[in-house]
Scaffold this motif. Structure first.
Motif, PDB file in Angstrom:
ATOM      1  N   THR A  49       0.850  -1.092   0.241  1.00  0.00           N
ATOM      2  CA  THR A  49      -0.759  -0.526   0.066  1.00  0.00           C
ATOM      3  C   THR A  49       0.855   1.280  -0.199  1.00  0.00           C
ATOM      4  OG1 THR A  49      -2.349   1.013   1.619  1.00  0.00           O
ATOM      5  CG2 THR A  49       0.013   0.051   2.261  1.00  0.00           C
ATOM      6  N   PRO A  50       0.255   2.318  -0.358  1.00  0.00           N
ATOM      7  CA  PRO A  50       1.296   3.506  -0.832  1.00  0.00           C
ATOM      8  C   PRO A  50       1.542   4.307   0.482  1.00  0.00           C
ATOM      9  CG  PRO A  50      -0.046   3.661  -2.157  1.00  0.00           C
ATOM     10  CD  PRO A  50      -0.722   2.286  -1.038  1.00  0.00           C
ATOM     11  N   CYS A  51       2.319   4.095   1.475  1.00  0.00           N
ATOM     12  CA  CYS A  51       3.020   4.679   2.899  1.00  0.00           C
ATOM     13  C   CYS A  51       4.306   5.641   2.559  1.00  0.00           C
ATOM     14  CB  CYS A  51       3.378   3.964   3.675  1.00  0.00           C
ATOM     15  SG  CYS A  51       3.990   2.353   3.280  1.00  0.00           S
ATOM     16  N   ARG A  52       3.961   6.071   3.949  1.00  0.00           N
ATOM     17  CA  ARG A  52       5.085   7.626   3.539  1.00  0.00           C
ATOM     18  C   ARG A  52       6.169   7.538   4.806  1.00  0.00           C
ATOM     19  NH1 ARG A  52       2.974  13.352   3.288  1.00  0.00           N
ATOM     20  NH2 ARG A  52       4.889  14.068   3.020  1.00  0.00           N
ATOM     21  N   VAL A  53       7.174   7.434   4.412  1.00  0.00           N
ATOM     22  CA  VAL A  53       8.551   6.722   6.014  1.00  0.00           C
ATOM     23  C   VAL A  53       9.526   8.363   5.978  1.00  0.00           C
ATOM     24  CG1 VAL A  53       9.787   4.909   5.666  1.00  0.00           C
ATOM     25  CG2 VAL A  53       8.160   5.031   4.622  1.00  0.00           C
ATOM     26  N   PHE A  54       9.496   7.697   7.727  1.00  0.00           N
ATOM     27  CA  PHE A  54      10.580   9.305   8.450  1.00  0.00           C
ATOM     28  C   PHE A  54      11.225   7.948   9.160  1.00  0.00           C
ATOM     29  CE2 PHE A  54       6.857  10.309   6.416  1.00  0.00           C
ATOM     30  CZ  PHE A  54       6.644  12.089   5.924  1.00  0.00           C
ATOM     31  N   PRO A  55      13.086   7.863   8.675  1.00  0.00           N
ATOM     32  CA  PRO A  55      13.787   7.158   9.610  1.00  0.00           C
ATOM     33  C   PRO A  55      14.006   8.353  10.191  1.00  0.00           C
ATOM     34  CG  PRO A  55      14.576   7.549   7.602  1.00  0.00           C
ATOM     35  CD  PRO A  55      13.681   8.482   7.082  1.00  0.00           C
ATOM     36  N   VAL A  56      13.850   6.992  11.417  1.00  0.00           N
ATOM     37  CA  VAL A  56      14.277   8.546  13.416  1.00  0.00           C
ATOM     38  C   VAL A  56      14.976   7.351  13.961  1.00  0.00           C
ATOM     39  CG1 VAL A  56      12.481   9.646  13.391  1.00  0.00           C
ATOM     40  CG2 VAL A  56      12.703   7.688  14.947  1.00  0.00           C
ATOM     41  N   ALA A 193      -5.598  -4.654   9.067  1.00  0.00           N
ATOM     42  CA  ALA A 193      -5.769  -4.669  10.673  1.00  0.00           C
ATOM     43  C   ALA A 193      -6.213  -3.262  11.074  1.00  0.00           C
ATOM     44  CB  ALA A 193      -5.466  -4.927  12.033  1.00  0.00           C
ATOM     45  N   GLY A 194      -5.402  -1.686  10.416  1.00  0.00           N
ATOM     46  CA  GLY A 194      -6.889  -0.584  11.167  1.00  0.00           C
ATOM     47  C   GLY A 194      -6.073   0.194  11.659  1.00  0.00           C
ATOM     48  N   VAL A 195      -4.000  -0.057  11.313  1.00  0.00           N
ATOM     49  CA  VAL A 195      -3.809   0.573  12.070  1.00  0.00           C
ATOM     50  C   VAL A 195      -3.339   1.906  11.168  1.00  0.00           C
ATOM     51  CG1 VAL A 195      -0.647   1.248  13.001  1.00  0.00           C
ATOM     52  CG2 VAL A 195      -2.836  -1.323  13.104  1.00  0.00           C
ATOM     53  N   ASP A 196      -2.677   3.381  11.583  1.00  0.00           N
ATOM     54  CA  ASP A 196      -3.121   4.411  10.955  1.00  0.00           C
ATOM     55  C   ASP A 196      -1.518   4.648  10.335  1.00  0.00           C
ATOM     56  OD1 ASP A 196      -5.770   4.461  10.326  1.00  0.00           O
ATOM     57  OD2 ASP A 196      -5.695   5.275  12.616  1.00  0.00           O
ATOM     58  N   VAL A 197      -0.629   4.562  11.616  1.00  0.00           N
ATOM     59  CA  VAL A 197       1.064   4.723  11.701  1.00  0.00           C
ATOM     60  C   VAL A 197       1.478   3.927  12.961  1.00  0.00           C
ATOM     61  CG1 VAL A 197       2.787   7.022  12.315  1.00  0.00           C
ATOM     62  CG2 VAL A 197      -0.023   7.717  11.954  1.00  0.00           C
ATOM     63  N   LEU A 198       2.680   3.116  11.804  1.00  0.00           N
ATOM     64  CA  LEU A 198       3.648   2.705  12.158  1.00  0.00           C
ATOM     65  C   LEU A 198       4.674   2.893  12.947  1.00  0.00           C
ATOM     66  CD1 LEU A 198       4.307  -1.030  13.424  1.00  0.00           C
ATOM     67  CD2 LEU A 198       4.711  -0.749  10.727  1.00  0.00           C
ATOM     68  N   GLY A 199       5.300   2.456  13.663  1.00  0.00           N
ATOM     69  CA  GLY A 199       6.594   2.158  14.338  1.00  0.00           C
ATOM     70  C   GLY A 199       7.755   1.255  13.912  1.00  0.00           C
ATOM     71  N   PHE A 200       8.350   1.350  12.836  1.00  0.00           N
ATOM     72  CA  PHE A 200       9.011   0.234  12.184  1.00  0.00           C
ATOM     73  C   PHE A 200       9.715  -0.209  13.170  1.00  0.00           C
ATOM     74  CE2 PHE A 200      11.411  -2.162   9.807  1.00  0.00           C
ATOM     75  CZ  PHE A 200      10.514  -2.904   8.611  1.00  0.00           C
ATOM     76  N   GLY A 201      10.693  -0.635  14.333  1.00  0.00           N
ATOM     77  CA  GLY A 201      11.863  -0.801  14.531  1.00  0.00           C
ATOM     78  C   GLY A 201      13.175  -1.989  13.871  1.00  0.00           C
ATOM     79  N   PHE A 215       3.439   5.683   7.445  1.00  0.00           N
ATOM     80  CA  PHE A 215       1.921   6.955   7.378  1.00  0.00           C
ATOM     81  C   PHE A 215       0.955   5.788   6.612  1.00  0.00           C
ATOM     82  CE2 PHE A 215       4.453  10.189  10.410  1.00  0.00           C
ATOM     83  CZ  PHE A 215       3.362  10.567  10.883  1.00  0.00           C
ATOM     84  N   PHE A 216       0.315   5.569   7.150  1.00  0.00           N
ATOM     85  CA  PHE A 216      -0.144   4.124   6.073  1.00  0.00           C
ATOM     86  C   PHE A 216      -1.962   5.408   5.955  1.00  0.00           C
ATOM     87  CE2 PHE A 216       1.101   0.971   8.805  1.00  0.00           C
ATOM     88  CZ  PHE A 216       1.913   0.726   7.523  1.00  0.00           C
ATOM     89  N   LYS A 217      -1.491   6.530   6.170  1.00  0.00           N
ATOM     90  CA  LYS A 217      -2.833   7.889   5.303  1.00  0.00           C
ATOM     91  C   LYS A 217      -1.693   8.856   5.765  1.00  0.00           C
ATOM     92  CE  LYS A 217      -7.022   6.821   7.751  1.00  0.00           C
ATOM     93  NZ  LYS A 217      -7.548   6.179   8.799  1.00  0.00           N
TER      94      LYS A 217
END
Ligand SMILES: Cc1ncc(COP(=O)(O)O)c(C=O)c1O
Length: 340
Positions: A49-56, A193-201, A215-217
């Motif tokens: 799915t299209p998502c926007r990704v920001f490293p921290v 399953a409905g998650v809007d934002v994920l911190g991918f560790g 961000f999935f939205k």
């Protein structure tokens, strides 16, 4: 025999190689480099799915900055009472959101009890000027107790979120372990399953320091670049964070590393249970919580084993398997436990 945390491990060789490969010549700074440019596409492919990704660089920043994007200072964020954001982040969420209230909720095995959430929401805070305004739910995957939310359990919480106009955040410091634990697609444990934002560790799974806020939205991400900069996580040499994340995705490295950590935890749990010890939670990812008599605690320490006191008064201890633990490492610990 260092089982204190998955943070005690070094880097996976593939990650070190990726950092070294990125260390060639000059590159544009602050995320305008060729590695960072690939992140949205790479994670959109992974999650289908299209998502926007920001490293921290830290899990705390990933949580606090993501939740800052979901809630104003007058918001309420529902979380588990044992969650990392509530217990172990020194009010970072409250600080970055400029005051949002974390509402700790009970639930077995580190998972929010949907009924407790419903009951809290039924109190009627919304629209009343005296109360924090319900804004978001935050869950951890895997949880603080080493358990994994099934897609249906996430969906149950996200249904409540939708019913009450809340957004759903997932602290995925150990998302890799959760995905590797079952036969689920990464999407099924997150946005589907409905998650809007994920911190991918990635850090706990063998990176040096890299977490991706996903961000999935996409519209929720609009101001994130400013929040990240203000939060001190816009790295000038961002290429090195991005290179770690891309290397994790290469040929499924993230799942191989997490799969090994999970398998070692299972080996450890089975061995300890086989010695008659009682586990506090089902071992579904890479953490083992076990009740130990004091004699055995002292004996293990005398053998040089390192582990984390979780609730010493209750005799509960935590053992975590990192990506680099071997069969022999676990066997040595089990021998020490049976000698102790
Ligand atoms: C579930 C969970 N979330 C977030 C974090 C925070 O990560 P960091 O220590 O990189 O800030 C941790 C670290 O232990 C964690 O276990």
């Amino acid at each position: 025999m260092d089982f204190r945390s998955d943070n005690v491990a070094g880097m996976a060789p593939e990650i070190l190689a990726a950092i070294q490969a990125a260390n060639q010549g000059n590159a544009s700074s602050y995320g305008a480099d060729e590695y960072s440019a690939q992140l949205d596409a790479a994670f959109s492919k992974l999650f289908d799915t299209p998502c926007r990704v920001f490293p921290v660089a830290t899990g705390t920043a990933a949580n606090a900055l993501a939740l800052d994007a979901l809630s104003p200072g007058h918001g309420a964020i529902y979380c588990h009472e044992q969650s990392h954001i509530a217990v172990d982040e020194c009010n970072a969420v409250e600080f970055f959101t400029a005051g949002a209230r974390l509402v700790p909720l009970p639930g077995g095995g580190g998972k929010i009890d949907p009924q407790a959430l419903q009951a809290h929401l039924a109190q009627g805070w919304r629209g009343v000027q005296h109360h924090p305004q319900p804004r978001a739910i935050s869950i951890a995957q895997a949880t603080e107790c080493g358990t994994v939310y099934a897609p249906a359990e996430i969906a149950a919480l996200s249904a409540i979120a939708r019913q009450h106009g809340l957004l759903l955040h997932m602290d995925g410091a150990r998302f890799a372990n959760a995905v590797a634990a079952g036969n689920h697609h990464a999407a099924d444990l997150s946005w589907r399953a409905g998650v809007d934002v994920l911190g991918f560790g990635a850090t706990k799974n063998g990176a040096l320091a890299a977490e991706a806020v996903i961000f999935f939205k996409p519209e929720l991400a609009d101001a994130f670049i400013y929040r990240r900069k203000r939060g001190g996580h816009l790295f000038s040499k961002m290429r090195f964070l991005s290179a770690q994340l891309l290397a994790m995705l290469e040929d499924g490295l993230w799942l191989r590393l997490a799969g090994n950590a999970n398998a070692r935890a299972k080996q450890l749990a089975d061995g300890l249970a086989g010695q008659g010890l009682r586990l506090a939670y089902p071992v579904e990812a890479n953490e083992v919580f076990v009740y130990l008599p004091d004699r055995q605690v002292q004996g293990l320490k005398a053998h040089g084993a390192l582990f984390h006191p979780w609730d010493e008064a209750a005799g509960l201890y935590r053992f975590v398997c990192g990506f680099d633990k071997s069969d022999a490492d676990v066997a040595a610990l089990l021998r020490a436990a049976s000698d102790a």
